[in-house]
Design an enzyme around this catalytic site. Sequence first.
Site, mmCIF file in Angstrom:
data_model
loop_
_atom_site.group_PDB
_atom_site.id
_atom_site.type_symbol
_atom_site.label_atom_id
_atom_site.label_comp_id
_atom_site.label_asym_id
_atom_site.label_seq_id
_atom_site.Cartn_x
_atom_site.Cartn_y
_atom_site.Cartn_z
ATOM 1 N N ASP A 345 1.190 -0.929 0.155
ATOM 2 C CA ASP A 345 0.168 0.184 0.103
ATOM 3 C C ASP A 345 0.909 0.991 -0.323
ATOM 4 O OD1 ASP A 345 -2.140 -1.501 0.572
ATOM 5 O OD2 ASP A 345 -2.618 -1.270 2.262
ATOM 6 N N ASP A 650 -5.288 -3.480 4.046
ATOM 7 C CA ASP A 650 -5.668 -3.123 5.306
ATOM 8 C C ASP A 650 -7.228 -3.243 5.584
ATOM 9 O OD1 ASP A 650 -6.262 -1.168 4.301
ATOM 10 O OD2 ASP A 650 -4.702 0.272 4.341
ATOM 11 N N ASP A 654 -9.982 -6.682 1.872
ATOM 12 C CA ASP A 654 -8.400 -7.257 1.170
ATOM 13 C C ASP A 654 -8.489 -8.737 1.495
ATOM 14 O OD1 ASP A 654 -7.822 -4.472 -0.246
ATOM 15 O OD2 ASP A 654 -6.551 -3.980 2.589
HETATM 16 P P1 ATP Z 1 -3.459 2.822 -0.273
HETATM 17 O O1 ATP Z 1 -3.114 2.722 1.165
HETATM 18 O O2 ATP Z 1 -4.011 1.483 -0.448
HETATM 19 O O3 ATP Z 1 -2.061 3.534 -0.059
HETATM 20 P P2 ATP Z 1 -5.700 4.746 0.355
HETATM 21 O O4 ATP Z 1 -5.740 4.712 1.454
HETATM 22 O O5 ATP Z 1 -5.124 5.327 -0.587
HETATM 23 O O6 ATP Z 1 -5.269 3.216 -0.044
HETATM 24 P P3 ATP Z 1 -8.356 4.111 -0.514
HETATM 25 O O7 ATP Z 1 -8.289 4.626 1.390
HETATM 26 O O8 ATP Z 1 -8.979 2.849 -0.742
HETATM 27 O O9 ATP Z 1 -6.758 4.567 -0.568
HETATM 28 O O10 ATP Z 1 -8.742 5.166 -0.768
HETATM 29 C C1 ATP Z 1 -8.549 5.503 -2.246
HETATM 30 C C2 ATP Z 1 -9.204 7.050 -2.742
HETATM 31 O O11 ATP Z 1 -10.649 6.992 -1.922
HETATM 32 C C3 ATP Z 1 -8.499 8.617 -1.540
HETATM 33 O O12 ATP Z 1 -7.299 8.399 -2.699
HETATM 34 C C4 ATP Z 1 -9.085 9.115 -1.581
HETATM 35 O O13 ATP Z 1 -9.926 9.957 -2.753
HETATM 36 C C5 ATP Z 1 -10.858 8.236 -1.331
HETATM 37 N N1 ATP Z 1 -10.786 8.580 0.012
HETATM 38 C C6 ATP Z 1 -10.373 8.158 0.931
HETATM 39 N N2 ATP Z 1 -10.110 7.945 2.422
HETATM 40 C C7 ATP Z 1 -11.782 8.611 1.917
HETATM 41 C C8 ATP Z 1 -12.654 9.030 3.057
HETATM 42 N N3 ATP Z 1 -12.542 8.573 4.157
HETATM 43 N N4 ATP Z 1 -13.639 9.786 2.662
HETATM 44 C C9 ATP Z 1 -14.193 10.156 1.434
HETATM 45 N N5 ATP Z 1 -13.012 9.539 0.813
HETATM 46 C C10 ATP Z 1 -12.260 9.240 1.238
#
Ligand code: ATP
Length: 922
Positions: A345, A650, A654
């Site tokens: 990630d 996480d 997954d």
């Molecule tokens: P990784 O840990 O794999 O890098 P990530 O945390 O970047 O994952 P996700 O958590 O799947 O990926 O989030 C993907 C997208 O969703 C983010 O880039 C953001 O634009 C949006 N996002 C993430 N968390 C939230 C939230 N709590 N509320 C709204 N949008 C969110």
Amino acid sequence: MSEVTRDGRGMPISVNCDTPVAWHSLSELEVLQQLSSSPTGLSQAEAQRRSQAFGANRLPDSARQTPLLRFLRQFHNILIYVLLAAALITAFLNHWVDMVVILAVVIANAVIGIIQEGKADKAMESIKDMLSLKANVLRDGKRVTIDGESLVPGDIVILEPGDKVPADLRLLAARGVTAQEAILTGESVPVEKDTRQVAESAALGDRRCMLFSGTLVSTGQCNGVVVATGENAEVGRISQLISSVEVMTTPLLRQMNQFAKWLTALILLVAVLLLGFGYFVNDHDFTEIFMVVVGLSVAAIPEGLPAVLTITMAIGVQAMAKRNAIVRRLPAIETLGSVSVICTDKTGTLTRNEMMVSSVITGQHVFGLSGEGYRPAGLLTVGETEVDPVEHPVLEELARAAALCNDAQLQEKNAVWYSEGDPMEGALLAFAGKMGLSVPYEQANWQRTDVIPFDARHRFMATLNHNHQHQAFVFVKGAPEQVLLMCSQQQNADGSTSELNPAYWTCQSEKVAAMGQRVLALAVHPENAGNTVLEQDSISGSLILLGLVGMIDPPRTEAIQAVSECYQAGIGVKMITGDHAQTAAAIGRQVGLQNPGKVLTGTDIDKLDDLALKNKVLHCDVFARASPEHKLRLVNALQANGMTVAMTGDGVNDAPALKRADTGIAMGKKGSEAAKEAADLVLADDNFASIVAAVREGRTVYDNIKKIITWTLPTNAGESLVIIVALLAGMSLPVTAIQILWINLVTAASLGIALAFEPTEENTMSRPPRARNEPLLNATMSWYIVMIAVLILCGVYSIYFYAMDRGYSEELARTLVVNTIVAMEIFLLFFVRNIYTTSLNWQAVQGTKVIWLVVISVTAVQFAFTYLPPLQYVFGTRPVSFWDGVLVFSIGAIVFVICELEKQLRLLLGRTSHTLTRNGSP
Ligand code: ATP
């Protein structure tokens, strides 16, 4: 007996009674009343009072075996039976000394067994402690994270998808909740949950308003009040769960145990044949030949091997735990050593997950925002000029959406601000504060009536909020592409709205993302005041876009170093993130990925069939906007290329990818319990560098196992060859049975175990990963075993014939032989320690503390064996002269030099052929 405590008003409350309350048949209000709790939770003081009355929320420790039983269990082993039988027969034959020595060997074996179990148990215990469950609760009306063990009846617990339920709960609010209750009901399909009470007689699986301790929340969000903790929870009734103890075993250990068993059977067969041959053909005295055969069996059977290997694994588990990698499934220790690609990630693993909003984009302006951590104070600028947020009303709207469409809380302790909940949401709260908004006031004024929680598949979150003036708004935040699709209008600087300009927003979003910032879009929609239910379909297409925010999340410095270490070790690194392609590429560049520019997005992956993905996956290191399903396909594609894949995860979704990967790695801090349960390894600090540290430890463990085997098998084989040759040649034995028992007792128990503590070799992370299916006993190792066994044979007979030639007594000759065998074993230890490099430099000679400790102790014991009269009496030894002692030492040294020369030659040839192959020559 019923537990009674008093609530805050001094009223007695009675829970966890002998006649359990049917909480599922009571309404939410009745449950709260009975538990003297409220929707805002207990006070800290009351929770403490209850904690004293009810005790910790944990299941009683599994019943441990008594030390005596553990000791006795060590005798349940085929070799021990053979030895005990031998002891009995020697006693009948009036060989009391021999009997005592045999019994001493048996007891020493049991002691090693106990030490091994203790070490393994300790390793497992330390892991268990590190994996303790956390719970989100309301205390004094505030959301706090506490240890699951501190939960008390009456606590209000907040749960999200992937959470493990920490106690039995009666639901108070639930949206789209399903729970995986297989451990209680055996039902593998997640069951739907809601807040409606059910009949008192409802079966466990039908109590839909209850969540049970130990089960997993699969989807939805909810909160509930704790009704039973510890062993009073339903899970306390399942006895097998409580008594299940994890045994320290891995495929390799099982394979070695099996191997040891077959070898034992084979050796016993040879021993019986030799007994017959010696007695009937060579006319040996039965007592004498019997003792020789016992000696042979003990010499040849690698009795200590399984225990030493288990200790090595246990040491590996502890070493990994020290480096923040907690092994949940033991085979992971082995697999980690052969990992050839790590899929990781981005957020929190390669980056610090300490977010701060640093760009704000509205329809007319691009603002910069400064600040420090989560402190809600910072300067807003346009270009170089400082501006006041009040001059831009749209910023207030943006800040309100950020504050309300948010589940985190900011807290200040000792002048340091930190985020309770998702760091990204914490950053949004700090942003709202910087825009001049009072977050607590806004949250109190705008009551949330419904929510669509964030889901990695739809990438947005929405809330419906009502204020006291009967106004209602839907607030939405999420990935810009997703939110733009849901908007038809945008808000202007003066508060008016106009038609959405998607090209402008996409361009701005990509610009910010290219700087490595995570971009979020925020939108709003006025709602009918009477409406309290939020439906995804009803908001889609009708939203007004307020603006974008860009958040920085700097890469971890250790991660940059760890990535380069991976490349050195021939391990590929793939970043799989839910983030925007540009953000991912920028971070990929910052951490030093090989191909950061080539990005495959989730949509690209969807367009590829499995074969096309298999071909593409090797040449691309960044995968963006990927959802859990893509992770699964990527694992499959990499495995189809013959790679051993470590995959991090996480979220609750997954789990399939983690299970499918060769090593599934879950995040200990931000990971859901569902991911942890599916993983083989849990990272206590979510840090990429810890994965690499675990791989290094995995390689070390495997190397040490190889070293132990390369040392043990040939020494055993050498000793037995000595006896077999003597027997077949009809000569008198150069070493007696109890002397062999002595050698095994002294050396196997100490020298062998020393190898389990070997530190990582310097070149461990500059070798390519070993092939997954590489057999443990490869050609080189088999060759070493034969070569060393033959060298031992030659060493023994050269000193024996030397002694005979000089007319030494049989006893003195045998004393010299025993000392020569031990000397050779010590020298071989130094050879085996550095099996991949030279043993002829200062560092190799220095060895480790453990090595020198055992070498010095074994030498001291050998002196006692040779010169102490009582031991001379028992073992039939004679004092050795100084020059004979030098000869014994020299034979050990010569064997070492021969082995070392062979190794150097092999390394040199290996290097030459490697260079030749690299140069394209055959
Ligand atoms: P990784 O840990 O794999 O890098 P990530 O945390 O970047 O994952 P996700 O958590 O799947 O990926 O989030 C993907 C997208 O969703 C983010 O880039 C953001 O634009 C949006 N996002 C993430 N968390 C939230 C939230 N709590 N509320 C709204 N949008 C969110």
